[in-house]
Design a protein around this motif. Structure first.
Motif, PDB file in Angstrom:
ATOM      1  N   PHE A   1       0.805  11.143   6.140  1.00  0.00           N
ATOM      2  CA  PHE A   1       1.103  10.368   4.946  1.00  0.00           C
ATOM      3  C   PHE A   1       0.209  10.695   3.752  1.00  0.00           C
ATOM      4  N   ASP A   2      -0.977  11.186   3.971  1.00  0.00           N
ATOM      5  CA  ASP A   2      -1.823  11.553   2.840  1.00  0.00           C
ATOM      6  C   ASP A   2      -1.131  12.623   2.004  1.00  0.00           C
ATOM      7  N   ALA A   3      -0.638  13.649   2.664  1.00  0.00           N
ATOM      8  CA  ALA A   3       0.071  14.722   1.943  1.00  0.00           C
ATOM      9  C   ALA A   3       1.385  14.215   1.362  1.00  0.00           C
ATOM     10  N   PHE A   4       2.081  13.382   2.121  1.00  0.00           N
ATOM     11  CA  PHE A   4       3.378  12.882   1.675  1.00  0.00           C
ATOM     12  C   PHE A   4       3.239  12.021   0.417  1.00  0.00           C
ATOM     13  N   PHE A   5       2.224  11.141   0.396  1.00  0.00           N
ATOM     14  CA  PHE A   5       2.004  10.307  -0.777  1.00  0.00           C
ATOM     15  C   PHE A   5       1.750  11.154  -2.016  1.00  0.00           C
ATOM     16  N   LYS A   6       0.980  12.238  -1.853  1.00  0.00           N
ATOM     17  CA  LYS A   6       0.592  13.069  -2.991  1.00  0.00           C
ATOM     18  C   LYS A   6       1.776  13.832  -3.580  1.00  0.00           C
ATOM     19  N   ARG A   7       2.742  14.183  -2.750  1.00  0.00           N
ATOM     20  CA  ARG A   7       3.856  14.989  -3.251  1.00  0.00           C
ATOM     21  C   ARG A   7       5.119  14.167  -3.552  1.00  0.00           C
ATOM     22  N   THR A   8       5.002  12.822  -3.527  1.00  0.00           N
ATOM     23  CA  THR A   8       6.183  11.973  -3.755  1.00  0.00           C
ATOM     24  C   THR A   8       5.856  10.923  -4.814  1.00  0.00           C
TER      25      THR A   8
ATOM     26  N   ALA B   1       0.829  -1.212   0.000  1.00  0.00           N
ATOM     27  CA  ALA B   1       0.000   0.000   0.000  1.00  0.00           C
ATOM     28  C   ALA B   1       0.859   1.256   0.000  1.00  0.00           C
ATOM     29  N   TYR B   2       1.972   1.210   0.718  1.00  0.00           N
ATOM     30  CA  TYR B   2       2.918   2.332   0.752  1.00  0.00           C
ATOM     31  C   TYR B   2       3.476   2.609  -0.645  1.00  0.00           C
ATOM     32  N   ASN B   3       3.906   1.543  -1.312  1.00  0.00           N
ATOM     33  CA  ASN B   3       4.471   1.723  -2.651  1.00  0.00           C
ATOM     34  C   ASN B   3       3.421   2.150  -3.667  1.00  0.00           C
ATOM     35  N   ALA B   4       2.168   1.774  -3.440  1.00  0.00           N
ATOM     36  CA  ALA B   4       1.072   2.199  -4.313  1.00  0.00           C
ATOM     37  C   ALA B   4       0.543   3.578  -3.920  1.00  0.00           C
ATOM     38  N   ARG B   5       1.042   4.116  -2.813  1.00  0.00           N
ATOM     39  CA  ARG B   5       0.601   5.401  -2.257  1.00  0.00           C
ATOM     40  C   ARG B   5      -0.924   5.405  -2.048  1.00  0.00           C
ATOM     41  N   ASP B   6      -1.430   4.269  -1.560  1.00  0.00           N
ATOM     42  CA  ASP B   6      -2.863   4.094  -1.270  1.00  0.00           C
ATOM     43  C   ASP B   6      -3.070   4.333   0.214  1.00  0.00           C
ATOM     44  N   ILE B   7      -3.518   5.526   0.579  1.00  0.00           N
ATOM     45  CA  ILE B   7      -3.582   5.920   1.988  1.00  0.00           C
ATOM     46  C   ILE B   7      -4.559   5.064   2.780  1.00  0.00           C
ATOM     47  N   ASP B   8      -5.710   4.721   2.191  1.00  0.00           N
ATOM     48  CA  ASP B   8      -6.700   3.935   2.942  1.00  0.00           C
ATOM     49  C   ASP B   8      -6.221   2.508   3.184  1.00  0.00           C
ATOM     50  N   ALA B   9      -5.644   1.873   2.153  1.00  0.00           N
ATOM     51  CA  ALA B   9      -5.113   0.519   2.324  1.00  0.00           C
ATOM     52  C   ALA B   9      -3.933   0.524   3.286  1.00  0.00           C
ATOM     53  N   PHE B  10      -3.141   1.562   3.247  1.00  0.00           N
ATOM     54  CA  PHE B  10      -1.988   1.718   4.143  1.00  0.00           C
ATOM     55  C   PHE B  10      -2.446   1.795   5.598  1.00  0.00           C
ATOM     56  N   LEU B  11      -3.410   2.659   5.879  1.00  0.00           N
ATOM     57  CA  LEU B  11      -3.879   2.836   7.252  1.00  0.00           C
ATOM     58  C   LEU B  11      -4.668   1.637   7.754  1.00  0.00           C
TER      59      LEU B  11
ATOM     60  N   ASP C   1       7.651   9.327  -7.001  1.00  0.00           N
ATOM     61  CA  ASP C   1       8.598   8.226  -7.211  1.00  0.00           C
ATOM     62  C   ASP C   1       8.801   7.360  -5.970  1.00  0.00           C
ATOM     63  N   LEU C   2       7.900   7.484  -5.002  1.00  0.00           N
ATOM     64  CA  LEU C   2       8.052   6.798  -3.719  1.00  0.00           C
ATOM     65  C   LEU C   2       8.126   5.273  -3.906  1.00  0.00           C
ATOM     66  N   HIS C   3       9.136   4.672  -3.297  1.00  0.00           N
ATOM     67  CA  HIS C   3       9.278   3.216  -3.373  1.00  0.00           C
ATOM     68  C   HIS C   3      10.187   2.732  -2.251  1.00  0.00           C
ATOM     69  N   ALA C   4       9.776   1.639  -1.604  1.00  0.00           N
ATOM     70  CA  ALA C   4      10.586   1.002  -0.561  1.00  0.00           C
ATOM     71  C   ALA C   4      10.856  -0.439  -0.969  1.00  0.00           C
ATOM     72  N   GLU C   5      12.111  -0.829  -0.933  1.00  0.00           N
ATOM     73  CA  GLU C   5      12.527  -2.187  -1.257  1.00  0.00           C
ATOM     74  C   GLU C   5      13.082  -2.857  -0.005  1.00  0.00           C
TER      75      GLU C   5
ATOM     76  N   VAL D   1       8.219  -8.161  13.106  1.00  0.00           N
ATOM     77  CA  VAL D   1       8.851  -8.210  11.792  1.00  0.00           C
ATOM     78  C   VAL D   1       9.883  -7.089  11.734  1.00  0.00           C
ATOM     79  N   ILE D   2      11.130  -7.448  11.424  1.00  0.00           N
ATOM     80  CA  ILE D   2      12.219  -6.474  11.350  1.00  0.00           C
ATOM     81  C   ILE D   2      12.627  -6.340   9.893  1.00  0.00           C
ATOM     82  N   ASP D   3      12.440  -5.150   9.327  1.00  0.00           N
ATOM     83  CA  ASP D   3      12.744  -4.900   7.927  1.00  0.00           C
ATOM     84  C   ASP D   3      13.933  -3.963   7.769  1.00  0.00           C
ATOM     85  N   GLN D   4      14.883  -4.359   6.939  1.00  0.00           N
ATOM     86  CA  GLN D   4      15.935  -3.447   6.470  1.00  0.00           C
ATOM     87  C   GLN D   4      15.465  -2.930   5.120  1.00  0.00           C
ATOM     88  N   GLU D   5      15.306  -1.617   4.990  1.00  0.00           N
ATOM     89  CA  GLU D   5      14.643  -1.029   3.834  1.00  0.00           C
ATOM     90  C   GLU D   5      15.575  -0.100   3.062  1.00  0.00           C
ATOM     91  N   TYR D   6      15.405  -0.116   1.732  1.00  0.00           N
ATOM     92  CA  TYR D   6      16.101   0.834   0.867  1.00  0.00           C
ATOM     93  C   TYR D   6      15.026   1.676   0.195  1.00  0.00           C
TER      94      TYR D   6
END
Length: 391
Positions: free
Chosen positions: A334-341, A296-306, A343-347, A358-363
């Motif tokens: 995050f609603d505003a952040f998703f809209k202004r970013t 949901a974060y990578n799709a910038r879908d605020i409702d699915a994210f929350l 190219d947002l992507h987390a790997e 769950v412990i994630d190392q993220e790029y």
């Protein structure tokens, strides 16, 4: 939740319910074992979906969340469709069970007033009436259409109670039992889990004579079970289903071990009258929940994210500095952040799952910049309840 925050300015059933799903399998018998195939998620619903049983060989009934309450759902295996048995509006229903020789089911209803009672529901119309007065029944099974076997709330635990509906009598057979009650195939007996001793035991009961007999100790700390028509008991623990046949086995044997992360903690099992199908219930694994949040974060879908977070989600900088609290605060950020970013992507470079953490190392990529970070997610009842960021 991504670590970009580092860079940005009763009763019985009235407990927290986990996010669970009901799955259906085909049972294929083979020499000395069985194989489970054709896995289907038949609930496919966000929230509590639990306590399956079979109305017949074509319909599975279970408790399912909709519109803020728990109602009785029926899954038609042939048509692959879900229908709803009831819509009382009085409260939530649990543990739906077919009543012998009737086109009806019984289900425990927890009213909005806090009253908990067992009701009969017509399978076609949903019309309902109280079955047993005064008893606070938690779980139940039918010995016949007139004799009911129940786990009844008493003194902070569960009592085994035999009710004769025709005579209007209730008899307490034993104290300190579990929730799993079943008619033993091809017999005049009921099985139940006795918790009188430190090691739990599966016992049989003749409701007419009151005679009981130990069958076997449970898989350690396992709670739920079901009987196949050939007399084999299935009992799940974690992602494993164990089997025991009193006629041929001397101890539990592992039947199957699931590697699917969606089936990491199996809490219920049920089979149909001919033992050709098996329904199981599993909590959604922490890894799956965190992955849904990442997608949901990578799709910038605020409702699915929350939707992956609890309402009182808490965010910390390691080790214990609280930075944010509450889902609405996250929405504002995050609603505003998703809209202004765009190219947002987390790997995910590395992921470790330990219990409910769950412990994630993220790029992370954001507005042309790249950086690495670590997030520790904690899951409670199917939602992310806490995130700790390591700078």
């Amino acid at each position: 939740m991504r670590t970009l925050l580092l860079f940005l300015l009763c009763p019985f059933f009235a407990v927290a319910q986990s996010n669970t799903e009901v799955y259906l399998f085909t049972i294929t018998p083979s020499e000395n074992t069985i194989t489970l195939t054709n896995q289907q998620n038949i609930s496919n619903n966000d929230g509590y979906d639990n306590q399956p049983s079979f109305y017949n060989d074509n319909q599975v009934i279970f408790a399912s969340t909709r519109n803020g309450q728990t109602d009785i759902a029926s899954y038609n295996i042939r048509d692959k469709k879900v229908a709803w048995i009831n819509d009382t509006g009085f409260g939530s229903e649990y543990s739906p069970t077919k009543i012998p020789n009737q086109k009806a089911i019984s289900s425990i209803r927890l009213d909005t007033t806090g009253l908990q009672r067992l009701y009969r529901y017509d399978f076609k119309t949903g019309k309902h009436k109280e079955v047993v007065k005064d008893l606070v029944i938690g779980y139940h099974t039918w010995y016949s259409e007139d004799i009911l076997i129940s786990s009844v709330l008493a003194d902070g635990g569960l009592d085994l109670v035999v009710s004769n509906l025709k005579e209007g009598t209730n008899y307490t057979q034993q104290k300190k039992i579990g929730r799993s009650l079943h008619k033993i195939p091809n017999s005049n007996l009921i099985s139940y889990v006795s918790k009188e001793n430190e090691k739990w035991e599966i016992k049989s009961l003749n409701p007419i004579t009151g005679a009981t007999q130990k069958i076997i100790e449970t898989v350690p700390e396992a709670e739920d079970m079901c009987w196949l028509i050939n007399g084999t008991i299935l009992m799940p623990k974690g992602n494993i289903i164990y089997a025991f046949n009193p006629k041929t086995d001397t101890r539990w044997r592992m039947l199957t071990s699931f590697q699917d992360p969606n089936l990491y903690n199996i809490t219920r099992v049920a089979t149909n009258p001919t033992s050709s199908m098996l329904a199981i219930v599993s909590d959604i694994s922490p890894e799956v929940i965190v992955q849904k949040q990442l997608d949901a974060y990578n799709a910038r879908d605020i409702d699915a994210f929350l939707a992956t977070y609890t309402n009182n989600i808490q965010l910390f900088d390691f080790p214990d500095k609280k930075t944010n609290e509450g889902k609405e605060e996250l929405r504002k950020i995050f609603d505003a952040f998703f809209k202004r970013t765009p190219d947002l992507h987390a790997e995910i470079k590395n992921r470790i799952v330990i219990g409910n953490k769950v412990i994630d190392q993220e790029y992370i990529t954001a507005n042309g910049n790249n950086f690495s970070a670590v997030a520790i997610y904690e899951i409670q009842n199917g939602k992310i309840s806490k995130v700790t960021f390591i700078r």
